[in-house]
Design a protein around this motif. Structure first.
Motif, PDB file in Angstrom:
ATOM      1  N   PHE A  26       0.762  -1.264   0.062  1.00 56.99           N
ATOM      2  CA  PHE A  26       0.042  -0.046  -0.070  1.00 56.99           C
ATOM      3  C   PHE A  26       0.818   1.045  -0.061  1.00 56.99           C
ATOM      4  CE2 PHE A  26      -2.646   3.078   1.976  1.00 56.99           C
ATOM      5  CZ  PHE A  26      -3.830   3.113   1.504  1.00 56.99           C
ATOM      6  N   ALA A  27       0.544   2.150  -1.102  1.00 59.51           N
ATOM      7  CA  ALA A  27       1.535   3.557  -1.016  1.00 59.51           C
ATOM      8  C   ALA A  27       0.444   4.551  -0.469  1.00 59.51           C
ATOM      9  CB  ALA A  27       1.770   3.807  -2.490  1.00 59.51           C
ATOM     10  N   GLN A  28       1.011   5.040   0.694  1.00 57.50           N
ATOM     11  CA  GLN A  28       0.175   5.812   1.699  1.00 57.50           C
ATOM     12  C   GLN A  28       0.168   7.180   0.718  1.00 57.50           C
ATOM     13  OE1 GLN A  28       0.566   6.652   6.082  1.00 57.50           O
ATOM     14  NE2 GLN A  28       1.648   8.487   5.202  1.00 57.50           N
ATOM     15  N   PRO A  29      -1.165   7.672   0.536  1.00 61.00           N
ATOM     16  CA  PRO A  29      -1.588   8.976  -0.056  1.00 61.00           C
ATOM     17  C   PRO A  29      -1.229  10.195   0.595  1.00 61.00           C
ATOM     18  CG  PRO A  29      -3.687   8.018   0.800  1.00 61.00           C
ATOM     19  CD  PRO A  29      -2.518   7.072   1.152  1.00 61.00           C
ATOM     20  N   THR A  30      -1.252  11.334  -0.089  1.00 54.31           N
ATOM     21  CA  THR A  30      -1.077  12.475   0.684  1.00 54.31           C
ATOM     22  C   THR A  30      -2.208  13.096   1.015  1.00 54.31           C
ATOM     23  OG1 THR A  30      -0.608  13.612  -1.358  1.00 54.31           O
ATOM     24  CG2 THR A  30       1.390  12.749  -0.182  1.00 54.31           C
ATOM     25  N   THR A  31      -3.460  12.739   0.532  1.00 57.20           N
ATOM     26  CA  THR A  31      -4.745  13.322   0.817  1.00 57.20           C
ATOM     27  C   THR A  31      -5.319  12.130   1.532  1.00 57.20           C
ATOM     28  OG1 THR A  31      -4.368  14.868  -1.040  1.00 57.20           O
ATOM     29  CG2 THR A  31      -6.737  14.466  -0.087  1.00 57.20           C
ATOM     30  N   ALA A  32      -6.519  12.345   2.283  1.00 59.47           N
ATOM     31  CA  ALA A  32      -7.288  11.427   3.042  1.00 59.47           C
ATOM     32  C   ALA A  32      -8.178  10.805   1.964  1.00 59.47           C
ATOM     33  CB  ALA A  32      -7.965  11.963   4.165  1.00 59.47           C
ATOM     34  N   LEU A  33      -8.178   9.489   1.967  1.00 63.64           N
ATOM     35  CA  LEU A  33      -9.191   8.818   1.035  1.00 63.64           C
ATOM     36  C   LEU A  33     -10.389   9.021   1.130  1.00 63.64           C
ATOM     37  CD1 LEU A  33      -7.499   5.231   1.213  1.00 63.64           C
ATOM     38  CD2 LEU A  33      -6.937   6.999  -0.288  1.00 63.64           C
ATOM     39  N   LEU A  34     -11.031   9.220   2.610  1.00 64.77           N
ATOM     40  CA  LEU A  34     -12.344   9.245   2.940  1.00 64.77           C
ATOM     41  C   LEU A  34     -12.788  10.961   2.281  1.00 64.77           C
ATOM     42  CD1 LEU A  34     -15.053   8.345   4.017  1.00 64.77           C
ATOM     43  CD2 LEU A  34     -14.292   9.269   6.229  1.00 64.77           C
ATOM     44  N   GLN A  35     -11.747  11.518   2.474  1.00 66.19           N
ATOM     45  CA  GLN A  35     -12.172  13.330   2.104  1.00 66.19           C
ATOM     46  C   GLN A  35     -12.412  13.129   0.447  1.00 66.19           C
ATOM     47  OE1 GLN A  35      -8.980  14.396   5.187  1.00 66.19           O
ATOM     48  NE2 GLN A  35     -10.007  16.358   4.655  1.00 66.19           N
ATOM     49  N   SER A  36     -11.243  12.562  -0.036  1.00 67.94           N
ATOM     50  CA  SER A  36     -11.230  12.269  -1.701  1.00 67.94           C
ATOM     51  C   SER A  36     -12.463  11.672  -2.047  1.00 67.94           C
ATOM     52  CB  SER A  36     -10.012  11.521  -1.987  1.00 67.94           C
ATOM     53  OG  SER A  36      -8.794  11.933  -1.611  1.00 67.94           O
ATOM     54  N   HIS A  37     -12.999  10.538  -1.661  1.00 66.67           N
ATOM     55  CA  HIS A  37     -14.183   9.667  -1.659  1.00 66.67           C
ATOM     56  C   HIS A  37     -15.391  10.612  -1.698  1.00 66.67           C
ATOM     57  CE1 HIS A  37     -17.497   6.939  -1.752  1.00 66.67           C
ATOM     58  NE2 HIS A  37     -17.801   7.289  -0.621  1.00 66.67           N
ATOM     59  N   PHE A  38     -15.606  11.290  -0.705  1.00 63.06           N
ATOM     60  CA  PHE A  38     -16.498  12.117  -0.246  1.00 63.06           C
ATOM     61  C   PHE A  38     -17.186  13.316  -1.192  1.00 63.06           C
ATOM     62  CE2 PHE A  38     -19.359  15.277   2.242  1.00 63.06           C
ATOM     63  CZ  PHE A  38     -20.374  14.351   2.663  1.00 63.06           C
ATOM     64  N   SER A  39     -16.004  13.979  -1.453  1.00 65.03           N
ATOM     65  CA  SER A  39     -15.864  15.186  -2.291  1.00 65.03           C
ATOM     66  C   SER A  39     -15.869  14.796  -3.821  1.00 65.03           C
ATOM     67  CB  SER A  39     -14.502  16.037  -1.997  1.00 65.03           C
ATOM     68  OG  SER A  39     -13.277  15.293  -2.378  1.00 65.03           O
ATOM     69  N   GLY A  40     -15.880  13.420  -4.300  1.00 60.67           N
ATOM     70  CA  GLY A  40     -15.949  13.047  -5.623  1.00 60.67           C
ATOM     71  C   GLY A  40     -14.671  13.218  -6.188  1.00 60.67           C
ATOM     72  N   GLN A  41     -13.611  13.623  -5.596  1.00 63.55           N
ATOM     73  CA  GLN A  41     -12.190  14.090  -6.224  1.00 63.55           C
ATOM     74  C   GLN A  41     -11.025  12.819  -5.908  1.00 63.55           C
ATOM     75  OE1 GLN A  41     -11.723  17.867  -4.055  1.00 63.55           O
ATOM     76  NE2 GLN A  41     -12.394  18.757  -6.139  1.00 63.55           N
ATOM     77  N   SER A  42     -11.289  11.480  -6.208  1.00 63.96           N
ATOM     78  CA  SER A  42     -10.467  10.412  -6.001  1.00 63.96           C
ATOM     79  C   SER A  42      -9.466  10.496  -7.152  1.00 63.96           C
ATOM     80  CB  SER A  42     -11.211   9.343  -5.673  1.00 63.96           C
ATOM     81  OG  SER A  42     -11.916   8.918  -7.136  1.00 63.96           O
ATOM     82  N   SER A  43      -9.562  10.973  -8.181  1.00 62.42           N
ATOM     83  CA  SER A  43      -8.822  10.575  -9.297  1.00 62.42           C
ATOM     84  C   SER A  43      -7.307  11.158  -8.939  1.00 62.42           C
ATOM     85  CB  SER A  43      -8.981  11.605 -10.509  1.00 62.42           C
ATOM     86  OG  SER A  43      -8.287  11.263 -11.616  1.00 62.42           O
ATOM     87  N   GLY A  44      -6.219  10.284  -9.275  1.00 65.85           N
ATOM     88  CA  GLY A  44      -5.075  10.568  -8.836  1.00 65.85           C
ATOM     89  C   GLY A  44      -4.736  10.181  -7.046  1.00 65.85           C
TER      90      GLY A  44
ATOM     91  N   LYS B  62      -4.688   1.298  -3.765  1.00 63.48           N
ATOM     92  CA  LYS B  62      -5.970   0.791  -4.245  1.00 63.48           C
ATOM     93  C   LYS B  62      -6.994   0.439  -3.323  1.00 63.48           C
ATOM     94  CE  LYS B  62      -3.443  -1.724  -8.216  1.00 63.48           C
ATOM     95  NZ  LYS B  62      -4.267  -1.102  -9.386  1.00 63.48           N
ATOM     96  N   VAL B  63      -8.189   0.498  -3.409  1.00 64.15           N
ATOM     97  CA  VAL B  63      -9.322   0.156  -2.560  1.00 64.15           C
ATOM     98  C   VAL B  63     -10.246  -1.024  -3.077  1.00 64.15           C
ATOM     99  CG1 VAL B  63      -9.249   2.497  -1.624  1.00 64.15           C
ATOM    100  CG2 VAL B  63     -11.013   2.014  -3.287  1.00 64.15           C
ATOM    101  N   MET B  64     -11.035  -1.655  -2.375  1.00 62.39           N
ATOM    102  CA  MET B  64     -12.102  -2.509  -2.812  1.00 62.39           C
ATOM    103  C   MET B  64     -13.325  -2.029  -2.326  1.00 62.39           C
ATOM    104  SD  MET B  64     -12.916  -5.461  -3.962  1.00 62.39           S
ATOM    105  CE  MET B  64     -11.339  -6.339  -3.885  1.00 62.39           C
ATOM    106  N   VAL B  65     -14.116  -1.633  -3.372  1.00 66.94           N
ATOM    107  CA  VAL B  65     -15.204  -1.094  -3.420  1.00 66.94           C
ATOM    108  C   VAL B  65     -16.604  -2.145  -3.191  1.00 66.94           C
ATOM    109  CG1 VAL B  65     -16.950   0.377  -4.681  1.00 66.94           C
ATOM    110  CG2 VAL B  65     -14.419   0.681  -4.785  1.00 66.94           C
ATOM    111  N   LEU B  66     -17.181  -1.799  -2.172  1.00 71.57           N
ATOM    112  CA  LEU B  66     -18.434  -2.649  -1.832  1.00 71.57           C
ATOM    113  C   LEU B  66     -19.660  -1.816  -1.839  1.00 71.57           C
ATOM    114  CD1 LEU B  66     -16.869  -4.651   1.238  1.00 71.57           C
ATOM    115  CD2 LEU B  66     -17.143  -5.337  -1.041  1.00 71.57           C
ATOM    116  N   PRO B  67     -20.585  -2.286  -2.454  1.00 74.83           N
ATOM    117  CA  PRO B  67     -22.159  -1.811  -2.318  1.00 74.83           C
ATOM    118  C   PRO B  67     -22.410  -1.831  -0.747  1.00 74.83           C
ATOM    119  CG  PRO B  67     -21.980  -3.163  -4.168  1.00 74.83           C
ATOM    120  CD  PRO B  67     -20.874  -3.436  -3.569  1.00 74.83           C
TER     121      PRO B  67
END
Length: 563
Positions: A390-408, A439-444
């Protein structure tokens, strides 16, 4: 339809805590160092609440390190913003900043703990999190005379941030701890530490509830009290069918509640409480033993005018399993069973929507140092899930997901299975290199999941305690060797498997868990041996919102830290 008026005690209350992160000078093993601590205490303060309570915990960062706090084992239903892992659900709290962790304890009671969740700072930033049952709700066992938190830790004479920084730079294994601790104290078996000994003072003929917490950085531990039997009644804040044992095994990230029944009369002796590592891998480890002392109160009797000096009493020592006693580990884990009764049911998912098979283990990554690296054959040590470190991001994943700005920031294509199949517990493959990605695993929402986690022998088989944030899961099966999808599921326990948040993947074996993805958000899953997490043995699940309002992630708080 008549409205039901709930009594006030059923609704829970709001409890406020404030945690000030400061530097503190602490001396252990005749060595004084300045460490990151909370409210001037090491270990940190006890946080107590009841099931149903809301907690507002303000964390003020007064040190130069970035900080986050994780409330280990709290489900955080719809409140992932309060979960705490750095760059997963939040950006860190920077120097001079504050953040209020705001969450409600829903359907949970028992022993958990809190700890820093960034780099290796949790070596000193940790403390008990005690959730009492709702008022007028009894334990499913006799009320104990007293409840005592016992938290295992590791002491490093050196600065832990410097240790892991050097290890990641050189690619070698980090230096091991200098001692284990009980409630922050190493005890009399270490040099210069007789005065720094945890003493549990008890009365004869009483029952004590010991709330055991393994906050050690890198080591699973055996624990035993000389000449006393322990009754296990809870694991990871979930009640279990009681069973007796002389020794317990507890991995980093796990909690275990045990009942200690004292001798009916003063035994004219004292008793050592010992913990030492269960070690299965080839890596070096701290092969030492922490000791506390169980002392009985002496009640005055007509026959004795003065109490006997404790120093003159015989001191008994327990016998612990061998360091690599994998058979004991497997047998102990097999004894853990959910209560599975009407009040505390075991809601094991019976029909599975998604089946996953994850390999977990060590590997290597290329050396980026001109003078060479200290990992195997001049490489760097790495660790992975399905061969992805796992490569640690520099932006929080949850914030990226919630804001719809997950690209990159992350990609939603974590593999269901290993990219390369091989004999996982046999001879290792020639290529030990791992991939590197976020990478994340997406679950409904409400997906029922079965996950097999398989240890690999790429750089030697080793036990890996895996912790899943945001959920409890049922441990429906485990075994040694390679998992057999045709034979092994026939032996799964789908009736009363233990439910917990952290499980050891057996050395040279596999474990099967099931859970219902009913909590929207981004949820970290990682090895709780901090060295393996640092090397990349981690991934994240992204659970999408459900259709109903109470199935959606709450919006972020206004004071959420920025990256």
């Amino acid at each position: 339809m008549a409205l039901a008026i709930l009594p006030q005690h059923a609704l829970g209350i709001t409890r406020h805590y404030e945690l000030n992160i400061t530097m503190l000078n602490v001396t252990r093993l005749c060595h004084t160092k300045s460490l990151v601590a909370v409210n001037g205490q090491f270990p940190g303060p006890r946080i107590v609440a009841r099931e149903g309570d809301r907690l507002l915990i303000k964390v003020n960062n007064h040190v130069s390190n970035n900080i986050t706090i994780h409330w280990h084992g709290i489900r955080q239903l719809r409140s992932g913003w309060a979960d705490g892992p750095a760059y997963i659900t939040q950006c860190p709290i920077q120097t001079g900043q504050s953040y209020v962790y705001n969450y409600t304890i829903v359907g949970q009671r028992g022993t958990l703990f809190w700890h820093a969740h960034i780099s290796w700072i949790r070596a000193t930033v940790y403390g008990p999190l005690i959730i009492l049952p709702k008022r007028h709700v009894q334990y499913p066992f006799a009320k104990p005379h007293e409840e005592v938190p016992v938290i295992f830790g590791e002491w490093f004479n050196a600065d832990t941030e410097a240790i892991i920084s050097q290890a990641l730079q050189t690619g070698g294994g980090p230096n091991v701890s200098d001692a284990y601790t009980l409630n922050g104290l190493p005890g009399p078996l270490y040099n210069c530490s007789a005065k720094d000994t945890f003493k549990l003072k008890v009365k004869a003929g009483k029952t004590y509830l010991l709330r055991l917490i393994n906050a050690a950085l890198n080591d699973e531990l055996f624990f035993s009290i000389a000449n006393h039997t322990l009754t296990v009644v809870e694991a990871d804040a979930l009640y279990v069918k009681p069973f007796e044992t002389d020794t317990i095994l507890i991995t980093p990230g796990q909690t275990t509640n045990v009942l200690l029944k004292t001798k009916p009369q003063f035994p004219a002796a004292t008793f050592l409480m010992l913990a030492r590592p269960y070690a299965t891998g080839a890596a070096t480890f701290d092969n030492s033993t922490v000791a506390g002392i169980l002392e009985y109160e002496q009640s005055p009797s007509p026959d004795s005018s003065t109490p006997v000096s404790v120093m003159k009493l015989p001191l008994f020592r327990p016998t612990l399993p061998a360091l690599n006693d994998t058979a004991f580990a497997a047998n102990f884990l097999n004894k853990l069973r959910s209560l599975a009764n009407r009040q505390y049911p075991a809601n094991v998912p019976q029909n599975i929507d998604e089946h996953f098979f994850f390999t977990v283990g060590l590997g290597t990554s290329p050396c980026d140092q001109t003078q060479g690296c200290q990992g195997p054959n001049g490489t760097k040590f790495a660790a992975s899930v399905n061969n992805i470190s796992f490569a640690q991001p520099t932006t929080a994943l949850l914030q990226s997901h919630f804001s719809g700005q997950s690209s990159g920031v992350y990609s939603p294509d974590f593999p269901y299975n290993p990219l390369r199949w091989f004999n996982y517990t046999g001879n290792p493959p020639n290529n030990t290199m791992v991939g590197n990605a976020t990478k994340v695993m997406v679950l409904p929402f409400n997906t029922s999941v079965e996950l097999i986690m398989q240890d690999t022998s790429i750089l030697g088989a080793e036990s890996h305690p895996l912790h899943l944030h945001g959920f409890n899961f049922f441990v429906v099966g485990q075994g040694f060797g390679n998992y057999d999808p045709n034979k092994d599921p026939k032996n799964f326990n789908l009736v009363d498997p233990v439910e917990r948040n952290t499980v050891g993947v057996p050395s040279g074996g596999w474990v099967a868990i099931r859970f219902l993805a009913d909590n929207p958000g981004v949820w970290f899953m990682h090895c709780h041996l901090e060295v393996h997490t640092s090397w990349g043995l981690k991934m994240a699940w992204l659970v999408l919102d459900g259709k109903l309002r109470n199935q959606k992630l709450l919006p972020p708080p206004a004071d959420l830290p920025k990256c």
